[in-house]
Design an enzyme around this catalytic site. Sequence first.
Site, PDB file in Angstrom:
ATOM      1  CG  ASP A   1     -17.985  17.565  70.175  1.00  0.00           C
ATOM      2  OD1 ASP A   1     -18.307  16.467  69.696  1.00  0.00           O
ATOM      3  OD2 ASP A   1     -17.787  18.577  69.468  1.00  0.00           O
TER       4      ASP A   1
ATOM      5  CB  CYS B   1     -16.245   8.628  61.493  1.00  0.00           C
ATOM      6  SG  CYS B   1     -17.267   9.485  62.648  1.00  0.00           S
TER       7      CYS B   1
ATOM      8  CE  LYS C   1     -12.208  18.806  65.794  1.00  0.00           C
ATOM      9  NZ  LYS C   1     -13.657  18.867  65.609  1.00  0.00           N
ATOM     10  CG  ASN C   2     -16.185  21.727  66.294  1.00  0.00           C
ATOM     11  OD1 ASN C   2     -15.258  21.113  65.758  1.00  0.00           O
ATOM     12  ND2 ASN C   2     -17.047  21.152  67.129  1.00  0.00           N
TER      13      ASN C   2
ATOM     14  NE  ARG D   1     -19.774  12.863  62.596  1.00  0.00           N
ATOM     15  CZ  ARG D   1     -18.750  13.600  63.004  1.00  0.00           C
ATOM     16  NH1 ARG D   1     -17.600  13.042  63.265  1.00  0.00           N
ATOM     17  NH2 ARG D   1     -18.879  14.898  63.138  1.00  0.00           N
TER      18      ARG D   1
ATOM     19  NE  ARG E   1     -10.039  14.444  64.129  1.00  0.00           N
ATOM     20  CZ  ARG E   1     -11.308  14.313  64.528  1.00  0.00           C
ATOM     21  NH1 ARG E   1     -11.701  13.226  65.137  1.00  0.00           N
ATOM     22  NH2 ARG E   1     -12.182  15.246  64.283  1.00  0.00           N
TER      23      ARG E   1
END
Length: 422
Positions: free
Chosen positions: A307, A119, A22-23, A124, A400
């Site tokens: 993460d 968030c 994803k990243n 952030r 997500r």
Amino acid sequence: MDKIVVYGGRPLTGELEADGAKNSVLPIMAALILNDSGEDIVIENAPNIRDVRVMCKILMSLGVKVTDRGGGCLVFNTANITTSSIPLSLSKEMRSSVFIMGPLLARLGRVQVYGPGGCAIGSRPIDLHLRGLRALGARIEEAGEYISAASPVLKGGEIHLDLPSVGATENVMMAAVGAQGETIIKNAAREPEIVDLQTFLNFLGADIRGAGTSTIRIKGPSLLRGGSYRVIPDRIVAGTMLMAAGITGGNILLRNVIPRHLEAVIAKLREAGMEIEEGESWLRARGSRLKGLDKVKTQAYPGFPTDLQAPMMALLSLARGKSNIYEEIFDGRLKHVDELRKLGARITSKGNRAEITGVAKLLPGKVVKATDLRAGAALVLAALAIQGKTEILHPEHIDRGYDNLEEKLARLGAEVFRVRSF
Ligand code: UD1
């Protein structure tokens, strides 16, 4: 409201492939904007996750043609980008919308977005992104959350990031591809996804060196062309699966992984008692009696990734003895503590530190909610270890970043499914 239902207590066994990262894919999709050759770009190994679908919507709103060939293969044509702003709704749907700033500035000389604001995992800010773009000559105005940037010509410059921010490093790298002269980013983040962005952009014709170290040099401007590119495997999905094996006392083989991207994670899991064997592109993980860890501290790569902090906490909730987790990257990333406690975990937290006292068993019959993506994954892991039923609300957060997590776990023998509400 949708929910994930887990009947846990079974050791996971079998084989699985990690998805594309994803990243990696999100900044790569933003970087596509830099290609004005009219040639198609094909991205392979794109995970089928919500953030990728949102990024597709963002690109389409700018005029990019997107074709989904299935099986993780997406085709982009960026010949006709004329719009420089994305609507508030899309900006807010995903923090990674800020990635379009650097490439749009380079391509059109202007961009308007809404700042992503705070968030679920902390404040952030994006000040480092903006400072980096200003150093290349962009004039940036902020009115509340609305950010407007313009730069008829971007000029290379030297940028020293206060923090090795992953997103700021990537945003500046992308803008610098379109800037005149050399840009040097110092104190750059060193994550593997930044190396992947460099490899991708160089493959299209850019001149970037140094990604993976703390100094990155970009020579611009470069004319980019099309091509076909495969994104690297997702180290966070892989790490989550290793922990799923650990927490259930299972035995799994993970394929399509790059073990060196997981060194810090593997070291901690071994310290906690797991057996992990590694090959060039595979990992075999066996869970056994877990023991607590004195100190797990999240850090920028190559340190332990933030993460995987929440999934690690789920694992340590069932490890013998005491453990300590320090969240050093984000200021509000311990929201899963309350939810894990509802499942019977013994955790206290103060500031950025959580102290975990391992218990022999967590409690069945509870309903918990995913507060963010990785917190959701942590709850699924805990549920896999609980003999009996657990319900997890707000699975949309999990979607997500995990491509059909229930189906993957079911393939490893877990009893887990989604209940959809209509
Ligand atoms: C990326 C990852 C995310 C991961 C994080 C840290 C993507 C799409 N997301 O997020 O999954 O958790 O790296 O590994 O790649 N900061 C500032 N000002 C800025 C930017 C960041 O103060 O302008 C701070 C942040 O608040 C945070 C720290 O820097 O405390 C690191 O954030 P950063 O590396 O930028 O994370 P992201 O790129 O947002």
